[in-house]
Design a protein around this motif. Sequence first.
Motif, PDB file in Angstrom:
ATOM      1  N   GLU A 125      11.979   6.439   8.869  1.00 41.98           N
ATOM      2  CA  GLU A 125      13.248   6.469   9.581  1.00 41.98           C
ATOM      3  C   GLU A 125      14.288   7.304   8.849  1.00 41.98           C
ATOM      4  O   GLU A 125      15.129   7.960   9.474  1.00 41.98           O
ATOM      5  N   LEU A 126      14.207   7.319   7.528  1.00 44.02           N
ATOM      6  CA  LEU A 126      15.158   8.088   6.718  1.00 44.02           C
ATOM      7  C   LEU A 126      14.682   9.516   6.467  1.00 44.02           C
ATOM      8  O   LEU A 126      15.300  10.240   5.691  1.00 44.02           O
ATOM      9  N   ASP A 127      13.584   9.927   7.123  1.00 40.35           N
ATOM     10  CA  ASP A 127      13.001  11.264   6.979  1.00 40.35           C
ATOM     11  C   ASP A 127      12.606  11.540   5.532  1.00 40.35           C
ATOM     12  O   ASP A 127      12.699  12.670   5.050  1.00 40.35           O
ATOM     13  N   CYS A 128      12.159  10.494   4.827  1.00 38.14           N
ATOM     14  CA  CYS A 128      11.597  10.666   3.496  1.00 38.14           C
ATOM     15  C   CYS A 128      10.078  10.778   3.622  1.00 38.14           C
ATOM     16  O   CYS A 128       9.534  10.804   4.721  1.00 38.14           O
ATOM     17  N   GLY A 129       9.397  10.832   2.493  1.00 37.74           N
ATOM     18  CA  GLY A 129       7.947  10.936   2.517  1.00 37.74           C
ATOM     19  C   GLY A 129       7.286   9.578   2.617  1.00 37.74           C
ATOM     20  O   GLY A 129       7.744   8.685   3.320  1.00 37.74           O
ATOM     21  N   ASN A 130       6.176   9.411   1.881  1.00 38.41           N
ATOM     22  CA  ASN A 130       5.448   8.145   1.878  1.00 38.41           C
ATOM     23  C   ASN A 130       6.175   7.100   1.056  1.00 38.41           C
ATOM     24  O   ASN A 130       6.926   7.427   0.137  1.00 38.41           O
ATOM     25  N   VAL A 131       5.905   5.841   1.375  1.00 38.18           N
ATOM     26  CA  VAL A 131       6.406   4.771   0.523  1.00 38.18           C
ATOM     27  C   VAL A 131       5.560   4.748  -0.745  1.00 38.18           C
ATOM     28  O   VAL A 131       4.329   4.726  -0.702  1.00 38.18           O
ATOM     29  N   VAL A 132       6.221   4.810  -1.889  1.00 36.66           N
ATOM     30  CA  VAL A 132       5.543   4.822  -3.179  1.00 36.66           C
ATOM     31  C   VAL A 132       5.456   3.413  -3.746  1.00 36.66           C
ATOM     32  O   VAL A 132       4.427   3.001  -4.275  1.00 36.66           O
ATOM     33  N   ALA A 133       6.540   2.656  -3.602  1.00 35.00           N
ATOM     34  CA  ALA A 133       6.571   1.295  -4.142  1.00 35.00           C
ATOM     35  C   ALA A 133       7.644   0.498  -3.421  1.00 35.00           C
ATOM     36  O   ALA A 133       8.623   1.048  -2.920  1.00 35.00           O
ATOM     37  N   GLU A 134       7.414  -0.775  -3.348  1.00 31.50           N
ATOM     38  CA  GLU A 134       8.437  -1.714  -2.881  1.00 31.50           C
ATOM     39  C   GLU A 134       8.430  -2.890  -3.839  1.00 31.50           C
ATOM     40  O   GLU A 134       7.379  -3.292  -4.336  1.00 31.50           O
ATOM     41  N   SER A 135       9.593  -3.406  -4.122  1.00 30.82           N
ATOM     42  CA  SER A 135       9.678  -4.469  -5.108  1.00 30.82           C
ATOM     43  C   SER A 135      10.796  -5.431  -4.741  1.00 30.82           C
ATOM     44  O   SER A 135      11.644  -5.155  -3.889  1.00 30.82           O
ATOM     45  N   ARG A 136      10.772  -6.537  -5.403  1.00 32.50           N
ATOM     46  CA  ARG A 136      11.804  -7.558  -5.214  1.00 32.50           C
ATOM     47  C   ARG A 136      13.033  -7.188  -6.018  1.00 32.50           C
ATOM     48  O   ARG A 136      12.960  -6.908  -7.209  1.00 32.50           O
TER      49      ARG A 136
END
Length: 545
Positions: A125-136
């Motif tokens: 949605e933000l026109d970025c690339g792939n998700v690399v990491a998600e964290s708390r």
Amino acid sequence: MKGHVDVHLTSVSLFLCLIPFSFVSLYLSVSFSLFLLCLSLPLTPPFLLCFSLSLCLFLSLSPLSLSFSSDLQAQSVSPPAEHSVRLVNGTTSCSGTVEVFYRGEWSGLCSSWWSMMVAKVVCRELDCGNVVAESRGPLFEHNTRGVRLSSRCSGNEYFIRQCDNRGGPGYCFGEYYHHVICSESVRLVDGAGLCSGRVEVKSDQSWASVCEADFDRQDAEVVCGELGCGAPAALQGGLYGEGEGQTWDKEFQCKGNESLLLDCDTSDRENNTCLPGNAVGLTCSEPDDVRLVGGGSRCAGVVERYDQGEWRTVGSDWNQRDVAAVVCRQLGCGSTVSVLPGNTTRGFGVSCSGSESSLRECSRSYDLSPGLTVICSDLLVQPDISLTDSMGGVSRGHQGPEVFRGYSFTITCSTQPQYTGGSFLLTFTGSNRTQTQPAVNHSAAFLFPAADDSHQGNYRCVYDNHVFSHNFSSESELLSLTVTASRLTAFIIIIVVVLLILLTAITTFYLYYMATMRKRREQCEQHGSSCQRQCHGDGLSELQS
């Protein structure tokens, strides 16, 4: 003078009539009209008083006018759509804490369930690339309001509002913010998971596919590392379709140790065209962030996932077999044999559909959940098979090991010390003949006293064991065995052949000599006694020689 003033008053009246009727514009019109009226007066004290009043009125109302015009301009820009997202307080425009626009304001997101699929949609949605990491992220402070949004995304949506969203504003005390890191300049699209797809590079705010000729294994290693995946597994043009946009016009020349693809050197492409079917597709292995511990095998034990610098226990209150299926698939351990609930732990809970490529694609929460002990089908490691002998009758040939006919040989089956007990089954593909022996010290030896032609063929070891209340088996590689003649037999054959060759040569020479002597004798008989004496002398000299 009076007529001149009337003319000005008339012009002022027309000016006031043409001005839109609003509070600010009315007062600005009055101040400007007063200023025009002052211009009609002679340079006297009344003129100065009039001019001062009009100037003060204009200056006092001009900030109000500017503020009002700014408000109008702000109102002319449409607000973000409901459930729009943004990332704040990050190191780049594609990283940070997730905020959601809900009911006219931006608020932090305190969803109890979160997944990489949701983060993937945030990045898109933000026109970025792939998700690399998600964290708390950090905890919400006491009495802090946010958006309690539970989003179920498949990962194919373009906006979070297209997902199955449930929830609304509320107090988020005891909940955590969500932090997302997206790649900025490279992505994989149209793949089966987070680590596969067509390679695209961001150039001038638009995404461009990469030609296969401009991309090699070292370039792929950099991309896989930049996207938080494992090592490259497949690299092929047209593997994930063709891009609809432009094509990257440079050739990458990575060394393999760069952190970002755009940090690599580039050169101009020799051929400015990229033929159809040559948009490079890349498949990276999944990251090594899941393990099974305490089960005696890499395919059995308690599920743990590496998260934020430490290994955490993974649990689930429901669809436990779906979670186990994803774990066994990611570890390359076959299918699920059994799932046993463990102790309740403060790790994190997961919820999977069973079709995910890796555990990080499942939804997760940080609530108390019972741990999981998973047993996969490929529990036993692959056994080894080897060929030995005590009489020197085994050699290495072009097609594999060879055994001399009549010599004894031994086939040994062995495995790593995982579990006690078990047995080895030796199969022979040349017939239905099999042999079974118990595993002693994790191995078994099968002795063959004398090799013959019936022993030639392919052998395989099968290790069987009963553990965790289930039967498991594992097969070794094939051993191709060839039976040949012994060394002594081969030596005797060689000697016989040499003797036959010598005998043939001697016989040929003798026959030739006898034929020559007979011919000379006949010639002598025709020329008389003197010739006979010469023939006898020549024959004697030839014999002596």
